[in-house]
Design an enzyme around this catalytic site. Structure first.
Site, mmCIF file in Angstrom:
data_model
loop_
_atom_site.group_PDB
_atom_site.id
_atom_site.type_symbol
_atom_site.label_atom_id
_atom_site.label_comp_id
_atom_site.label_asym_id
_atom_site.label_seq_id
_atom_site.Cartn_x
_atom_site.Cartn_y
_atom_site.Cartn_z
ATOM 1 N N ARG A 58 -0.285 4.447 -0.164
ATOM 2 C CA ARG A 58 -1.036 5.652 0.183
ATOM 3 C C ARG A 58 -0.438 6.357 1.396
ATOM 4 O O ARG A 58 0.191 5.745 2.240
ATOM 5 C CB ARG A 58 -2.500 5.293 0.465
ATOM 6 C CG ARG A 58 -3.282 4.879 -0.767
ATOM 7 C CD ARG A 58 -4.660 4.378 -0.406
ATOM 8 N NE ARG A 58 -4.632 3.111 0.302
ATOM 9 C CZ ARG A 58 -5.711 2.425 0.661
ATOM 10 N NH1 ARG A 58 -6.912 2.907 0.383
ATOM 11 N NH2 ARG A 58 -5.593 1.280 1.296
ATOM 12 N N ASP A 74 0.861 -1.181 0.000
ATOM 13 C CA ASP A 74 0.000 0.000 0.000
ATOM 14 C C ASP A 74 0.897 1.231 0.000
ATOM 15 O O ASP A 74 1.722 1.412 0.901
ATOM 16 C CB ASP A 74 -0.905 0.001 1.241
ATOM 17 C CG ASP A 74 -2.059 0.983 1.153
ATOM 18 O OD1 ASP A 74 -1.919 2.003 0.440
ATOM 19 O OD2 ASP A 74 -3.092 0.742 1.801
#
Length: 332
Positions: A266, A264
């Protein structure tokens, strides 16, 4: 130079000016496709590979782009560069990711004190300061807002937040008038063009978005943060590459690694910045992802309740949801 955007002519010209380059890829890309390379280095550091003399652009692409993974690589061992200062190579990969390009770079080393060829007009930046800037807590400020009716509520106010460089925008949708003296019902939603707009069945994003808005409308108040971090922060083009790899049998995490990305990518810190600027200090967070709770609490937003949002399961995304639960810790 980004491998993804490099041309044969540009590679040839740079090689003539600056000498032999290195190919720099991420640790996870190396571990996914070049096991002999990964075994020779420490984890979570850039992998530097010295190409054969005069290697064409196709050589770089075959080791940097999952599109070419179906073509068997030669069995000869790769020449891995070890030791030395990794600052420049960390920055190279960080810049590729910030541009939502594949994290693979062709790097030409110029030794300290040596003269660049006359007439070569290059921008010089400090690697250490640039890395610090890439890792710094995001700075966003509201630039405009308007109120309009929604299916979920008679009144919704959308505020546009923009970063200090004007390069990226995120959005905060306020339903009703939340009582800031109490924990606010909030949802952090990452942009998903395929799910939110097109109604893709490969994920649960669209149903989660609409269920969150419906819950806020039913309660009369809430704040939904819509972050432009498509594909877990890798961008729509790379997300389509992930989809293609999933069609070949990989799960979401494996596909990310094959491209050279972490599970991930983000940055949820921006959501805390946005909520704080709206006067929110405590929230009831609509999420199945415990990582979001930890990020908020680490950045000054108290989470008094993790409110589950278990919607959108269908035969096409059951494997995707299973991977989110098993590998990403989602409470599904």
């Amino acid at each position: 130079m980004a491998v993804e955007t490099l041309s044969d002519d540009r590679l040839t010209a740079l090689r003539a000016l600056l000498g032999a380059p290195l190919l720099v890829i991420t640790d996870v890309r190396a571990r996914a496709v070049l096991t002999e390379v990964a075994s020779e280095k420490s984890a979570a550091e850039p992998v530097r590979i010295r190409p054969p003399e005069g290697a064409p652009l196709a050589w770089f692409r075959s080791r940097a782009n999952a599109r070419f993974d179906s073509i068997p690589l030669p069995t000869s061992a790769h020449c891995v560069v070890v030791g030395g200062d990794l600052l420049l190579y960390r920055l190279a990969l960080g810049l590729m990711k910030s541009a939502e390009l594949l994290p693979a770079a062709v790097v030409f080393e110029v030794s300290e004190g040596s003269a660049l060829p006359e007439g070569l007009d290059l921008c010089r930046i400090d690697a250490g300061a640039s890395l610090e800037q890439l890792a710094a807590k995001p700075v966003f400020a509201p630039v405009s807002a308007a109120t309009f009716p929604l299916h979920a509520a008679d009144s919704g106010q959308l505020t546009v937040f923009r970063d200090s460089a004007g390069a990226r925008e995120h959005y905060a949708l306020k339903i009703g008038t939340p009582d800031l003296a109490q924990p606010v019902l909030a949802r952090l939603h990452s942009a998903c063009f395929t799910g939110d707009v097109l109604g893709s069945l490969k994920c649960d994003c669209g149903p989660q978005l609409h269920a969150a808005l419906a819950r806020m409308g039913a309660e009369g108040a809430g704040i939904l943060l819509y972050l432009n971090q498509e594909g877990r922060g890798i961008g729509l083009a790379n997300k389509m590459r992930v989809y293609d790899l999933q069609n070949q049998g990989l799960d979401t995490v494996e596909a990310n690694h094959r491209l050279g990305f972490e599970d991930d990518e983000r940055d949820f810190r921006v959501a805390a910045v946005m909520l704080q600027s709206m006067g929110v200090r405590a929230a009831r967070l609509l999420t199945n992802n415990p990582a979001k709770v930890r990020i908020f609490e680490a950045n000054g937003i108290e989470i008094t309740e993790q409110v589950p949002l278990r919607v959108g399961r269908n035969p096409h995304n059951s494997g995707y949801l299973a991977t989110k639960a098993l590998k990403s810790g989602h409470t599904l």
